[in-house]
Design a protein around this motif. Structure first.
Motif, short mmCIF file in Angstrom:
data_model
loop_
_atom_site.label_atom_id
_atom_site.label_comp_id
_atom_site.label_asym_id
_atom_site.label_seq_id
_atom_site.Cartn_x
_atom_site.Cartn_y
_atom_site.Cartn_z
N UNK B 203 0.83 -1.21 0.00
CA UNK B 203 0.00 0.00 0.00
C UNK B 203 0.86 1.26 0.00
N UNK B 204 0.47 2.24 -0.82
CA UNK B 204 1.25 3.48 -0.87
C UNK B 204 1.07 4.35 0.37
N UNK B 205 2.14 5.01 0.76
CA UNK B 205 2.02 6.01 1.83
C UNK B 205 3.05 7.11 1.59
N UNK B 206 2.90 8.18 2.37
CA UNK B 206 3.74 9.37 2.19
C UNK B 206 4.31 9.85 3.52
N UNK B 207 5.50 10.46 3.42
CA UNK B 207 6.02 11.30 4.50
C UNK B 207 5.99 12.73 4.00
N UNK B 208 5.45 13.63 4.83
CA UNK B 208 5.45 15.04 4.46
C UNK B 208 6.84 15.64 4.70
N UNK B 209 7.33 16.33 3.68
CA UNK B 209 8.60 17.04 3.83
C UNK B 209 8.50 18.34 3.09
N UNK B 210 9.58 19.03 2.94
CA UNK B 210 9.52 20.27 2.18
C UNK B 210 10.45 21.32 2.74
N UNK B 211 10.34 22.50 2.16
CA UNK B 211 11.19 23.59 2.63
C UNK B 211 10.37 24.87 2.74
N UNK B 212 10.79 25.72 3.66
CA UNK B 212 10.11 26.98 3.90
C UNK B 212 10.54 28.01 2.87
N UNK B 213 9.59 28.77 2.34
CA UNK B 213 9.89 29.85 1.40
C UNK B 213 9.51 31.18 2.06
N UNK B 214 10.49 32.04 2.23
CA UNK B 214 10.26 33.36 2.83
C UNK B 214 9.92 34.34 1.71
N UNK B 215 8.71 34.91 1.76
CA UNK B 215 8.28 35.81 0.68
C UNK B 215 8.81 37.23 0.85
N UNK B 216 9.43 37.51 1.98
CA UNK B 216 9.96 38.87 2.21
C UNK B 216 11.22 38.80 3.08
N UNK B 217 12.28 38.18 2.50
CA UNK B 217 13.48 37.90 3.31
C UNK B 217 14.22 39.14 3.81
N UNK B 218 13.96 40.29 3.19
CA UNK B 218 14.71 41.48 3.61
C UNK B 218 13.93 42.39 4.56
N UNK B 219 12.72 41.98 4.93
CA UNK B 219 11.88 42.85 5.78
C UNK B 219 12.35 42.77 7.23
N UNK B 220 12.94 43.86 7.71
CA UNK B 220 13.60 43.84 9.02
C UNK B 220 12.62 43.91 10.19
N UNK B 221 11.33 44.10 9.91
CA UNK B 221 10.35 44.13 11.00
C UNK B 221 9.65 42.78 11.17
N UNK B 222 10.21 41.72 10.58
CA UNK B 222 9.55 40.41 10.65
C UNK B 222 10.24 39.47 11.63
#
Lengths: 257, 257
Positions: B203-222
């Motif tokens: 039977x098929x199954x999955x492990x969730x993985x991935x990477x985070x994408x920052x949509x505003x990497x230069x915003x110094x107030x985040x």
């Protein structure tokens, strides 16, 4: 080409609500289903990060490609978007139709709305539909045209950025629907009353119960007021949890050490 | 009289992070612990509505009254508030210290923050603490004074209405902490990559993985910028999911039927 519509829910793939939703969406486009294999009510925005997610193709909706998933509603959306449909554009995501309203603070606990919000995070126009009736055999007849028309409107016009629609319907026995109200989430909370019991081995356990407390019962621009007065309630739901108005007040924390 | 401090987390009652948190809170008041009996990472704001919640008194923290709970972090808060401590005023709720950051969109999936937000819904001044280090034996030494001082500040001054604090700390190996930054949640998302496998039964199954994408990497107030630049990140977290700015744009839905 027909638009591609992803359907999911939190009551599970065998519920009546998702069947009604699939029937209506089939009028509007190509339907693809990934839904939990069991009830996920109250699942909030949970995802499966520390265990496996099983998926099985389901024959339940005939020629409509459908999968049942051991994971949460948010898992279903992630799997559909990043695995099954990763090479296609999803034009619309619809979640529900939930058996039971998802209004006021209940939205934060809702698996139905977590799926719609997950869709919005992914940039997909997304709607959560809920009926104010927990009955397993709830009557959905009076809301079919609203479900279809609201979905068609969103397919045609899209939604504002970072927005999932939260749509709630009065139950059939409440009488004729008066119209659609666009409003806001009602302030309120659940006052829990735990039912304390002892299992056959002598160990204590609890059932969660309680009642909802509406903090602003007379506010006519709220979702609960709309539902109680036989309107379809619609509110735009976002996922930016920053409380901007509170920023200035806590700025002093920068100077405590 | 000593203030009453409720402690919970999502990594489970045996994690190092909650032990550190209890030690620091014991300096400030009377500590009461209700925490999950097993890891609840990624649990979001799930609650246990369709099954039982088991509770057991735990000897793990000596004389500090502590309970391990089969439920979610939000369940733990509800049980503490409405069952164990229903006749007392909880002066502060602290959740964590999480092994791993809860910044940007990850807040929505976070069990740690769901407990703090549940506290805020209940009107309790509430803080979620997280360390940007997933290691089971993570070093918490460099953040102890910040945890204590921030909690003491909130005990003394309270928090704005409807606000839970989200506090994230850089990992010890990143070098000296430069200070505290009060900011906002970063815009970003997880790009999932599912690892597809087949179990011994075919039977098929999955492990969730991935990477985070920052949509505003230069915003110094985040929050992500603060963490990446070795500041303690603090943001005020609310639970009103209405997207007010989008209301006018969807008002037309009132006229579609």
């Amino acid at each position: 080409m027909k638009p591609l519509i992803l359907v999911t829910n939190d009551d599970g793939i065998t519920s009546k609500g998702i069947k009604v939703l699939i029937e209506e969406m089939s009028e509007l486009g190509e339907v693809f289903v990934v839904a939990p294999d069991s009830p996920n009510s109250g699942m909030g925005h949970a995802i499966t990060v520390a265990s496996t997610i099983h998926i099985k193709k389901s024959p339940i909706f005939g020629s409509i490609e459908s999968y049942e998933c051991s994971g949460t509603p948010a898992d279903c959306v992630k799997l559909a978007k990043h695995e099954f449909l990763k090479d296609r554009k999803i034009d619309l995501l619809v979640s529900g139709i939930n058996h039971g309203a998802n209004s006021s603070i209940s939205v934060i606990y809702s698996g139905t709305m977590s799926a719609a919000i997950e869709g919005a995070i992914e940039g997909i126009p997304s709607i959560g539909f809920s009926l104010d009736d927990f009955d397993y055999n709830a009557d959905f007849g009076h809301i079919r045209k609203y479900v279809r028309e609201i979905a068609a409107h969103v397919l045609k016009n899209g939604l504002p950025a970072d927005t999932a629609l939260n749509v709630n319907f009065p139950k059939a026995s409440a009488g004729p629907i008066k119209g659609v109200k666009v409003g806001r989430q009602t302030r309120g909370y659940w006052h829990e009353e735990f039912d304390s019991r002892v299992d056959p081995s002598g160990r204590p356990y609890f059932w969660m119960g309680g009642h909802y407390v509406n903090s602003e019962p007379k506010a006519e621009d709220t979702d609960v007021w709309a539902l109680e007065n036989n309107y379809v309630s619609v509110f735009p739901c976002h996922f930016d949890l920053t409380h901007y108005k509170a920023l200035a007040e806590i700025k002093g924390l920068e100077d405590i050490i």
